[in-house]
Design an enzyme around this catalytic site. Sequence first.
Site, mmCIF file in Angstrom:
data_model
loop_
_atom_site.group_PDB
_atom_site.id
_atom_site.type_symbol
_atom_site.label_atom_id
_atom_site.label_comp_id
_atom_site.label_asym_id
_atom_site.label_seq_id
_atom_site.Cartn_x
_atom_site.Cartn_y
_atom_site.Cartn_z
ATOM 1 N N LEU A 278 94.617 16.217 15.772
ATOM 2 C CA LEU A 278 95.923 17.184 15.517
ATOM 3 C C LEU A 278 95.930 18.051 16.409
ATOM 4 O O LEU A 278 96.985 18.646 16.966
ATOM 5 C CB LEU A 278 95.889 17.284 14.056
ATOM 6 C CG LEU A 278 96.418 16.209 13.124
ATOM 7 C CD1 LEU A 278 96.348 16.569 11.680
ATOM 8 C CD2 LEU A 278 97.935 15.530 13.289
ATOM 9 N N TYR A 279 94.506 18.805 16.561
ATOM 10 C CA TYR A 279 94.641 19.959 17.139
ATOM 11 C C TYR A 279 95.007 19.715 18.772
ATOM 12 O O TYR A 279 95.810 20.505 19.401
ATOM 13 C CB TYR A 279 93.272 20.729 17.165
ATOM 14 C CG TYR A 279 92.933 21.807 18.114
ATOM 15 C CD1 TYR A 279 93.794 23.078 17.782
ATOM 16 C CD2 TYR A 279 92.254 21.730 19.344
ATOM 17 C CE1 TYR A 279 93.530 24.130 18.669
ATOM 18 C CE2 TYR A 279 92.254 22.866 20.059
ATOM 19 C CZ TYR A 279 92.807 24.103 19.809
ATOM 20 O OH TYR A 279 92.698 24.987 20.604
#
Length: 132
Positions: free
Chosen positions: A81-82
């Site tokens: 997600l980052y």
Amino acid sequence: MSVLVTGAAGFVGSHCSLALKKRGDGVLGLDNFNSSLKRARQKLLEKHKIFIAEGDLNDAELLNTDVPFSEDDRTDQPASLYAATKKAGEEIAHTYNHIYGLSLTGLMRFFALYGPWERPDMAYFFFTKDRI
């Protein structure tokens, strides 16, 4: 599992190393020890049987191998997600530049971390000190 943690004596790296060790993993750290605070964290990690080799990822002779990525690698399928949010920010900046001719600079993770053993030169220390 054995894990190599780069920046192991840094704020994030030291916490990751301790969490991995607590989980039962073998941990080997690598850090360039560019601050005295990192030396203090090294002592803490050694108490937990986490060894940190002194070295810099930019030192090609130390590594004697090709890095696992290239500037030319595809980035259209981020694995976290980052990474996806960073990629989305880059795409938005590119689109605004293309459509409106705006030059943009993104600041990622400006206030992302806070906790024990944090570096005292981070922005929020200055902000809170100035408010007192």
